[in-house]
Structures are given as C-alpha cells and as structure tokens.
Scaffold this motif. Sequence first.
Motif, PDB file in Angstrom:
ATOM      1  N   GLY A  56       0.926  -1.409  -0.480  1.00 34.91           N
ATOM      2  CA  GLY A  56       0.215  -0.308  -0.107  1.00 34.91           C
ATOM      3  C   GLY A  56       0.505   1.424   0.079  1.00 34.91           C
ATOM      4  O   GLY A  56       2.151   1.566  -0.716  1.00 34.91           O
ATOM      5  N   LEU A  57       0.107   2.675   0.946  1.00 37.07           N
ATOM      6  CA  LEU A  57       0.989   3.146   0.566  1.00 37.07           C
ATOM      7  C   LEU A  57       1.445   3.643   1.174  1.00 37.07           C
ATOM      8  O   LEU A  57       2.270   2.546   2.812  1.00 37.07           O
ATOM      9  CB  LEU A  57       0.215   4.183   1.388  1.00 37.07           C
ATOM     10  N   PRO A  58       3.645   4.556   1.167  1.00 37.36           N
ATOM     11  CA  PRO A  58       3.568   5.232   0.841  1.00 37.36           C
ATOM     12  C   PRO A  58       3.624   4.351  -0.826  1.00 37.36           C
ATOM     13  O   PRO A  58       3.990   3.126  -0.967  1.00 37.36           O
ATOM     14  CB  PRO A  58       5.221   6.117   0.550  1.00 37.36           C
ATOM     15  N   LEU A  59       3.403   5.889  -1.357  1.00 39.68           N
ATOM     16  CA  LEU A  59       3.494   5.514  -3.252  1.00 39.68           C
ATOM     17  C   LEU A  59       4.941   4.861  -3.754  1.00 39.68           C
ATOM     18  O   LEU A  59       5.876   5.132  -2.908  1.00 39.68           O
ATOM     19  CB  LEU A  59       3.214   6.620  -4.093  1.00 39.68           C
ATOM     20  N   PRO A  60       4.992   4.217  -4.886  1.00 39.75           N
ATOM     21  CA  PRO A  60       3.816   3.273  -5.044  1.00 39.75           C
ATOM     22  C   PRO A  60       3.125   2.184  -4.665  1.00 39.75           C
ATOM     23  O   PRO A  60       4.065   1.617  -4.372  1.00 39.75           O
ATOM     24  CB  PRO A  60       4.512   2.927  -6.572  1.00 39.75           C
ATOM     25  N   MET A  61       1.930   1.799  -4.535  1.00 40.80           N
ATOM     26  CA  MET A  61       1.210   0.697  -4.722  1.00 40.80           C
ATOM     27  C   MET A  61       1.404  -0.223  -5.480  1.00 40.80           C
ATOM     28  O   MET A  61       0.516  -0.072  -6.288  1.00 40.80           O
ATOM     29  CB  MET A  61      -0.594   0.771  -3.678  1.00 40.80           C
ATOM     30  N   TYR A  62       1.808  -1.714  -4.631  1.00 42.80           N
ATOM     31  CA  TYR A  62       2.222  -2.187  -6.220  1.00 42.80           C
ATOM     32  C   TYR A  62       1.173  -3.313  -6.046  1.00 42.80           C
ATOM     33  O   TYR A  62       0.870  -4.385  -6.867  1.00 42.80           O
ATOM     34  CB  TYR A  62       3.014  -3.196  -6.027  1.00 42.80           C
ATOM     35  N   CYS A  63       0.458  -3.793  -5.179  1.00 42.68           N
ATOM     36  CA  CYS A  63      -0.780  -4.761  -4.346  1.00 42.68           C
ATOM     37  C   CYS A  63      -1.596  -4.744  -6.115  1.00 42.68           C
ATOM     38  O   CYS A  63      -2.028  -4.547  -6.821  1.00 42.68           O
ATOM     39  CB  CYS A  63      -1.733  -4.736  -3.250  1.00 42.68           C
ATOM     40  N   GLN A  64      -2.333  -6.318  -6.179  1.00 43.82           N
ATOM     41  CA  GLN A  64      -3.145  -6.342  -8.048  1.00 43.82           C
ATOM     42  C   GLN A  64      -4.337  -6.899  -6.931  1.00 43.82           C
ATOM     43  O   GLN A  64      -4.567  -8.067  -6.122  1.00 43.82           O
ATOM     44  CB  GLN A  64      -2.250  -7.618  -8.278  1.00 43.82           C
ATOM     45  N   HIS A  65      -5.370  -5.995  -7.121  1.00 46.45           N
ATOM     46  CA  HIS A  65      -7.417  -6.372  -6.284  1.00 46.45           C
ATOM     47  C   HIS A  65      -7.540  -6.498  -8.070  1.00 46.45           C
ATOM     48  O   HIS A  65      -7.530  -5.359  -8.387  1.00 46.45           O
ATOM     49  CB  HIS A  65      -6.802  -5.763  -5.852  1.00 46.45           C
ATOM     50  N   GLY A  66      -8.253  -7.788  -8.278  1.00 48.94           N
ATOM     51  CA  GLY A  66      -9.549  -6.983  -9.380  1.00 48.94           C
ATOM     52  C   GLY A  66      -8.653  -7.202 -11.182  1.00 48.94           C
ATOM     53  O   GLY A  66      -9.557  -6.940 -11.615  1.00 48.94           O
ATOM     54  N   THR A  67      -7.163  -7.383 -10.641  1.00 55.08           N
ATOM     55  CA  THR A  67      -7.022  -7.959 -11.798  1.00 55.08           C
ATOM     56  C   THR A  67      -6.540  -9.324 -11.918  1.00 55.08           C
ATOM     57  O   THR A  67      -7.333 -10.895 -11.130  1.00 55.08           O
ATOM     58  CB  THR A  67      -5.444  -7.413 -11.701  1.00 55.08           C
ATOM     59  N   ARG A  68      -6.105  -9.993 -13.079  1.00 53.56           N
ATOM     60  CA  ARG A  68      -6.161 -11.819 -13.533  1.00 53.56           C
ATOM     61  C   ARG A  68      -4.732 -12.220 -12.123  1.00 53.56           C
ATOM     62  O   ARG A  68      -4.134 -13.524 -12.864  1.00 53.56           O
ATOM     63  CB  ARG A  68      -5.727 -11.956 -14.629  1.00 53.56           C
ATOM     64  N   ILE A  69      -4.452 -11.015 -11.333  1.00 52.29           N
ATOM     65  CA  ILE A  69      -2.181 -11.504 -10.776  1.00 52.29           C
ATOM     66  C   ILE A  69      -3.095 -11.290  -9.634  1.00 52.29           C
ATOM     67  O   ILE A  69      -2.102 -11.622  -8.967  1.00 52.29           O
ATOM     68  CB  ILE A  69      -1.535 -10.883 -11.686  1.00 52.29           C
ATOM     69  N   PHE A  70      -4.019 -11.627  -9.290  1.00 54.10           N
ATOM     70  CA  PHE A  70      -4.241 -11.309  -7.425  1.00 54.10           C
ATOM     71  C   PHE A  70      -3.986 -12.644  -6.929  1.00 54.10           C
ATOM     72  O   PHE A  70      -3.275 -11.862  -6.296  1.00 54.10           O
ATOM     73  CB  PHE A  70      -5.904 -11.170  -7.080  1.00 54.10           C
ATOM     74  N   LEU A  71      -4.017 -13.842  -7.005  1.00 58.16           N
ATOM     75  CA  LEU A  71      -3.598 -14.833  -6.280  1.00 58.16           C
ATOM     76  C   LEU A  71      -1.703 -14.835  -6.624  1.00 58.16           C
ATOM     77  O   LEU A  71      -0.983 -14.794  -5.440  1.00 58.16           O
ATOM     78  CB  LEU A  71      -4.052 -16.689  -7.122  1.00 58.16           C
ATOM     79  N   PRO A  72      -1.177 -14.908  -7.572  1.00 56.46           N
ATOM     80  CA  PRO A  72      -0.165 -14.373  -7.896  1.00 56.46           C
ATOM     81  C   PRO A  72       1.069 -13.972  -7.682  1.00 56.46           C
ATOM     82  O   PRO A  72       1.965 -13.976  -6.898  1.00 56.46           O
ATOM     83  CB  PRO A  72       0.348 -14.635  -9.448  1.00 56.46           C
ATOM     84  N   TRP A  73       0.641 -12.705  -7.040  1.00 52.19           N
ATOM     85  CA  TRP A  73       1.519 -10.850  -6.871  1.00 52.19           C
ATOM     86  C   TRP A  73       1.320 -11.319  -5.590  1.00 52.19           C
ATOM     87  O   TRP A  73       2.425 -11.641  -4.936  1.00 52.19           O
ATOM     88  CB  TRP A  73       0.145  -9.947  -7.488  1.00 52.19           C
ATOM     89  N   HIS A  74      -0.026 -11.695  -5.274  1.00 48.27           N
ATOM     90  CA  HIS A  74       0.233 -12.023  -3.662  1.00 48.27           C
ATOM     91  C   HIS A  74       0.734 -13.752  -3.303  1.00 48.27           C
ATOM     92  O   HIS A  74       1.701 -13.424  -1.718  1.00 48.27           O
ATOM     93  CB  HIS A  74      -1.617 -12.366  -2.698  1.00 48.27           C
ATOM     94  N   ARG A  75       0.381 -14.035  -3.762  1.00 50.82           N
ATOM     95  CA  ARG A  75       2.027 -15.478  -2.682  1.00 50.82           C
ATOM     96  C   ARG A  75       3.292 -14.587  -3.687  1.00 50.82           C
ATOM     97  O   ARG A  75       4.030 -15.431  -1.800  1.00 50.82           O
ATOM     98  CB  ARG A  75       1.573 -16.402  -4.061  1.00 50.82           C
ATOM     99  N   ALA A  76       3.913 -14.361  -4.159  1.00 48.94           N
ATOM    100  CA  ALA A  76       5.322 -13.384  -4.602  1.00 48.94           C
ATOM    101  C   ALA A  76       5.582 -12.424  -3.159  1.00 48.94           C
ATOM    102  O   ALA A  76       6.126 -12.400  -2.711  1.00 48.94           O
ATOM    103  CB  ALA A  76       5.444 -12.936  -5.540  1.00 48.94           C
ATOM    104  N   TYR A  77       4.249 -12.020  -2.844  1.00 45.58           N
ATOM    105  CA  TYR A  77       4.473 -10.920  -1.759  1.00 45.58           C
ATOM    106  C   TYR A  77       4.849 -11.235  -0.586  1.00 45.58           C
ATOM    107  O   TYR A  77       5.671 -11.403   0.390  1.00 45.58           O
ATOM    108  CB  TYR A  77       2.861 -10.058  -1.651  1.00 45.58           C
ATOM    109  N   LEU A  78       3.928 -12.562  -0.566  1.00 44.92           N
ATOM    110  CA  LEU A  78       3.743 -13.208   1.032  1.00 44.92           C
ATOM    111  C   LEU A  78       5.140 -14.228   0.994  1.00 44.92           C
ATOM    112  O   LEU A  78       6.070 -14.315   2.137  1.00 44.92           O
ATOM    113  CB  LEU A  78       2.531 -14.277   1.491  1.00 44.92           C
ATOM    114  N   TYR A  79       5.981 -14.344  -0.149  1.00 38.74           N
ATOM    115  CA  TYR A  79       7.415 -15.065   0.097  1.00 38.74           C
ATOM    116  C   TYR A  79       8.083 -14.407   0.529  1.00 38.74           C
ATOM    117  O   TYR A  79       9.017 -15.024   0.629  1.00 38.74           O
ATOM    118  CB  TYR A  79       7.528 -15.918  -1.563  1.00 38.74           C
TER     119      TYR A  79
END
Length: 264
Positions: A56-79
């Motif tokens: 999230g903040l501060p900018l840039p916010m990288y999270c992916q919501h409502g896109t086709r990479i919601f699950l892969p992005w958050h898996r990488a983030y948690l990793y």
Amino acid sequence: MSTHAPSLPANERALRHRKNADHLTPSQLATLQGAFGAVQAIADDRGYAHWAGIHGLPLPMYCQHGTRIFLPWHRAYLYFFELALRDQVSAAALVWWDWTSVTSHTKGIPAAYSQRRVGGMTNPLFSAAVPPPARVNGQPRQTTRASDTPASLPSVAQVQAILQLPDFLDFQSQLENIHNQIHVWVGGTMGQIPWAAYDPIFFAHHAMIDRLWRLWQLQHPSPTFPPGLLTQALPPFSLTVADTLDIKLLGYDYASATTHAVAG
Ligand SMILES: [Cu+2]
C-alpha cells in the motif's frame, strides 16, 4: 530488497510448513511473535513498514486487486515477506487464519493476534505502527480493528463451492470476493487497501487465501491459463506468474494442505 528467484531444487532445501494460527505450540507462537517484533523494530528495507508499504502507501502501491494476477502477486509478496521474517528469526514461518473454522466462528480473530499484550509487552501481532510517509493527513498512526460478529465469517460450504470451480480466473475472482469480505469483516485498517498490510492479521488472512489456492491446485492439477498469463511479471518482484505455481519450489507448503479439505 532481495527479490531473486530460488535457485536450489526443492529436494535440496528443507520445506518450511506454514501452520494454522489457532494450532501453534507456545514455542511456535513465541517464534512468530519474535519475528514480527524483530521486523517491526527495523526502519530500513528489511523492516515491517517497508514490506507493508510495498502493498500500500507510500506510493507506489504495487498490490494487485481485481486483476488476473491477484493470487500470484500476493503469493510472491508473502514469499518475500516470509524471507524477511526468517532473516531475523530463522525458524519463523507465516501462519494462516482459518476464518471458516468453528473456533473462528465462535471467537473471531485468533487469540495469537487478538491479545493486546503478551509476556508483559505489546503483542507485535495485535497492531503495528504506520510510519509518517504512509499517512494521509496524519492518519492512521497505528493499525486498528473493528471486527464484526464471529458467526458472520464465511462458511466451509462457501469455500468448498469455490474450490470446485474448474476455471482459474473464475476461482480466482470468487476467492478474491470472499477475501474482500474478510477485509471488511476485520474492519478498521484492514478495510482500507492503502494500509491493510500494516495490520499483522493481513498476513495470516492472505496465507489462508494462498493456502486455498494451493488446495485448489491439488484438486485441479492441470488448469488452463489464458494466453500470456504465465509469463506475466509481478513487479516489484522478479518472478513471473509461472514462478509462483509450485510452492514447493518456493520452499514452503501448508502443514495440512494434503490431509484436510479446508479446516486444518
Ligand atoms: Cu487482501
């Protein structure tokens, strides 16, 4: 930030097992709290605020919501966040919050996360500071929650129905909808995307989402992906969607992923 892909084959590295937040031994809980406490005390890019700020903040916010990479992005983030925890406490691993469980439907947020103080000190899983660069008009300074009633959390049946969906994009978008309900249910900071990841419960919630994807993968071993999805990058991480598909290659698994359908 270390964003390299793992290089050793899975069989040459020990798998770490993410466990159910409500089933931790006292020493596992102390390890988890120690790891969160350690990263929260670091102000540079090894620290908690840095990692929460990637989502999230501060900018840039990288999270992916409502896109086709919601699950892969958050898996990488948690990793990568889990690696940051393990850089401080080598035995640490993320845990998941099973919000479908009887315990959750009775008590709500896991005790590990809901106690304000542990051992005479502030519980690092209860809340975290939001640093000045991430604030808007001075708010929020510290994460807060305003949880709904436990019985209104999603049911096992709701999750089971979603796990049946054969199409990856259908599954992903319906799982994201349930995921949104949990953010709203926890309320407070978790209900606001720019700050949600500052609340430590965020990582237990997203570990549950990641675990449900893992369960879906076990039930649907050969899904069809839309063209271009597997090679899509997951900035700021140097992984593609394809790199996130096999969690054992990422060095982890879920303690009861193969033995329980949902509750664990
Ligand atoms: Cu989320």
